[in-house]
Scaffold this active site. Structure first.
Site, PDB file in Angstrom:
ATOM      1  N   ASP A 107      11.285  -5.223   0.633  1.00 63.16           N
ATOM      2  CA  ASP A 107      10.175  -4.485   1.243  1.00 63.16           C
ATOM      3  C   ASP A 107      10.720  -3.181   1.826  1.00 63.16           C
ATOM      4  O   ASP A 107      11.935  -3.029   1.994  1.00 63.16           O
ATOM      5  CB  ASP A 107       9.492  -5.321   2.329  1.00 63.16           C
ATOM      6  CG  ASP A 107       8.030  -4.934   2.519  1.00 63.16           C
ATOM      7  OD1 ASP A 107       7.597  -3.899   1.958  1.00 63.16           O
ATOM      8  OD2 ASP A 107       7.302  -5.658   3.229  1.00 63.16           O
ATOM      9  N   ASP A 108       9.810  -2.250   2.114  1.00 68.46           N
ATOM     10  CA  ASP A 108      10.274  -0.983   2.686  1.00 68.46           C
ATOM     11  C   ASP A 108      10.761  -1.168   4.118  1.00 68.46           C
ATOM     12  O   ASP A 108      11.744  -0.573   4.524  1.00 68.46           O
ATOM     13  CB  ASP A 108       9.182   0.112   2.596  1.00 68.46           C
ATOM     14  CG  ASP A 108       7.824  -0.327   3.113  1.00 68.46           C
ATOM     15  OD1 ASP A 108       7.668  -1.497   3.521  1.00 68.46           O
ATOM     16  OD2 ASP A 108       6.894   0.505   3.093  1.00 68.46           O
ATOM     17  N   ASP A 111       8.434  -4.687  10.580  1.00 67.56           N
ATOM     18  CA  ASP A 111       7.995  -4.138  11.864  1.00 67.56           C
ATOM     19  C   ASP A 111       7.877  -5.308  12.841  1.00 67.56           C
ATOM     20  O   ASP A 111       8.831  -5.680  13.515  1.00 67.56           O
ATOM     21  CB  ASP A 111       6.675  -3.385  11.655  1.00 67.56           C
ATOM     22  CG  ASP A 111       6.192  -2.659  12.890  1.00 67.56           C
ATOM     23  OD1 ASP A 111       6.351  -3.190  14.003  1.00 67.56           O
ATOM     24  OD2 ASP A 111       5.650  -1.546  12.773  1.00 67.56           O
TER      25      ASP A 111
HETATM   26  O1  LIG Z   1       6.506  -6.512   9.808  1.00 67.31           O
HETATM   27  P1  LIG Z   1       5.049  -6.199   9.714  1.00 67.31           P
HETATM   28  O2  LIG Z   1       4.431  -5.946  11.068  1.00 67.31           O
HETATM   29  O3  LIG Z   1       4.278  -7.210   8.920  1.00 67.31           O
HETATM   30  O4  LIG Z   1       4.926  -4.789   8.970  1.00 67.31           O
HETATM   31  C1  LIG Z   1       5.642  -4.465   7.805  1.00 67.31           C
HETATM   32  C2  LIG Z   1       4.740  -4.427   6.603  1.00 67.31           C
HETATM   33  O5  LIG Z   1       3.666  -3.508   6.816  1.00 67.31           O
HETATM   34  C3  LIG Z   1       3.609  -2.572   5.752  1.00 67.31           C
HETATM   35  O6  LIG Z   1       2.802  -3.047   4.701  1.00 67.31           O
HETATM   36  P2  LIG Z   1       1.192  -2.895   4.713  1.00 67.31           P
HETATM   37  O7  LIG Z   1       0.571  -4.187   5.141  1.00 67.31           O
HETATM   38  O8  LIG Z   1       0.822  -1.677   5.493  1.00 67.31           O
HETATM   39  O9  LIG Z   1       0.807  -2.713   3.207  1.00 67.31           O
HETATM   40  P3  LIG Z   1       1.351  -1.675   2.125  1.00 67.31           P
HETATM   41  O10 LIG Z   1       2.792  -2.030   1.887  1.00 67.31           O
HETATM   42  O11 LIG Z   1       0.481  -1.961   0.962  1.00 67.31           O
HETATM   43  O12 LIG Z   1       1.186  -0.299   2.666  1.00 67.31           O
HETATM   44  C4  LIG Z   1       5.038  -2.479   5.263  1.00 67.31           C
HETATM   45  O13 LIG Z   1       5.104  -2.033   3.921  1.00 67.31           O
HETATM   46  C5  LIG Z   1       5.526  -3.900   5.398  1.00 67.31           C
HETATM   47  O14 LIG Z   1       5.190  -4.661   4.253  1.00 67.31           O
HETATM   48  O1  HPA Z   2       6.274   2.120  10.895  1.00 65.63           O
HETATM   49  C1  HPA Z   2       5.596   1.839   9.883  1.00 65.63           C
HETATM   50  N1  HPA Z   2       5.411   2.754   8.877  1.00 65.63           N
HETATM   51  C2  HPA Z   2       4.686   2.503   7.760  1.00 65.63           C
HETATM   52  N2  HPA Z   2       4.098   1.325   7.546  1.00 65.63           N
HETATM   53  C3  HPA Z   2       4.250   0.375   8.495  1.00 65.63           C
HETATM   54  N3  HPA Z   2       3.761  -0.885   8.528  1.00 65.63           N
HETATM   55  C4  HPA Z   2       4.152  -1.427   9.681  1.00 65.63           C
HETATM   56  N4  HPA Z   2       4.881  -0.570  10.398  1.00 65.63           N
HETATM   57  C5  HPA Z   2       4.971   0.585   9.670  1.00 65.63           C
HETATM   58 MG   LIG Z   3       3.922  -3.513   2.860  1.00 65.31          MG
END
Ligand SMILES: O=P(O)(O)OC[C@H]1O[C@H](OP(=O)(O)OP(=O)(O)O)[C@H](O)[C@@H]1O
Ligand code: HPA
Ligand SMILES: [Mg+2]
Length: 175
Positions: A107-108, A111
């Protein structure tokens, strides 16, 4: 993020008490950090395949797959955020069957760790790797590259565009 709304989003963010700092990441920086992650993971492999957590994990997963010569790639589709607002984590598509042994989950970032927990429960023996980690989610990640504070919002390159940047002195004057 809405198109052409970066300035509005940054102002929103400054007003959001949870995220007091912004951390914009360029494509070059993301590529460099993802390659640094690949160097660490190369020592821990070989890997049977990669499970990318959509959507944020797709770009790092592509870079890791290239560097680690992994051709088998699956996705787990989880949605947790509506921009900076947290929702229930929704599992939209499950990944490969089994316990995930020998697989890499990518994952990127982590959080709060909520998304990571959902995917870890599905693949408990997989290795969980992210490019960025915040303190609350850090214990859920096996390997990551850069830690940022919990009150920071990371802006990934696919969510931003080049714009005029207001001088810091003017931003501070308005506070
Ligand atoms: O640790 P957490 O609080 O769960 O946050 C982290 C997750 O939130 C974001 O995804 P998002 O749900 O925004 O979806 P996306 O990747 O499709 O943008 C990010 O890419 C992680 O997958
Ligand atoms: O800091 C952040 N950046 C982008 N996406 C996210 N989703 C949870 N935290 C983050
Ligand atoms: Mg995500």
């Amino acid at each position: 993020m809405k198109p052409n709304s970066q300035v509005v989003e940054l102002q929103d963010m400054a007003e959001n008490p949870s995220f007091r700092k912004d951390f914009p990441v360029s494509w070059e920086e993301l590529h460099r950090n993802a390659r640094a992650l690949a160097w660490r993971l190369a020592e821990l492999g070989p890997w049977k395949g990669i499970v990318a957590i959509t959507r944020g994990g797709l770009v790092p997963a592509a870079i890791l797959a290239r560097e680690l010569d992994v051709r088998l790639i699956d996705t787990v589709c989880v949605s947790t955020y509506d921009h900076q607002d947290k929702r229930e984590s929704k599992l939209l598509k499950a990944p490969i069957e089994g316990d995930g042994e020998g697989w890499l989950i990518v994952d990127d970032l982590v959080d709060t760790g909520r998304t990571a927990r959902v995917v870890r429960d599905l693949l408990p023996k997989a290795h969980f790797a992210t490019v960025y980690a915040k303190p609350a989610g850090r214990p859920l990640v096996d390997t990551f590259i850069t830690e940022v504070s919990q009150d920071t919002w990371i802006f990934f390159p696919w969510d931003i565009e080049y714009r005029y940047a207001e001088p810091i002195a003017e931003i501070r004057q308005k506070r």
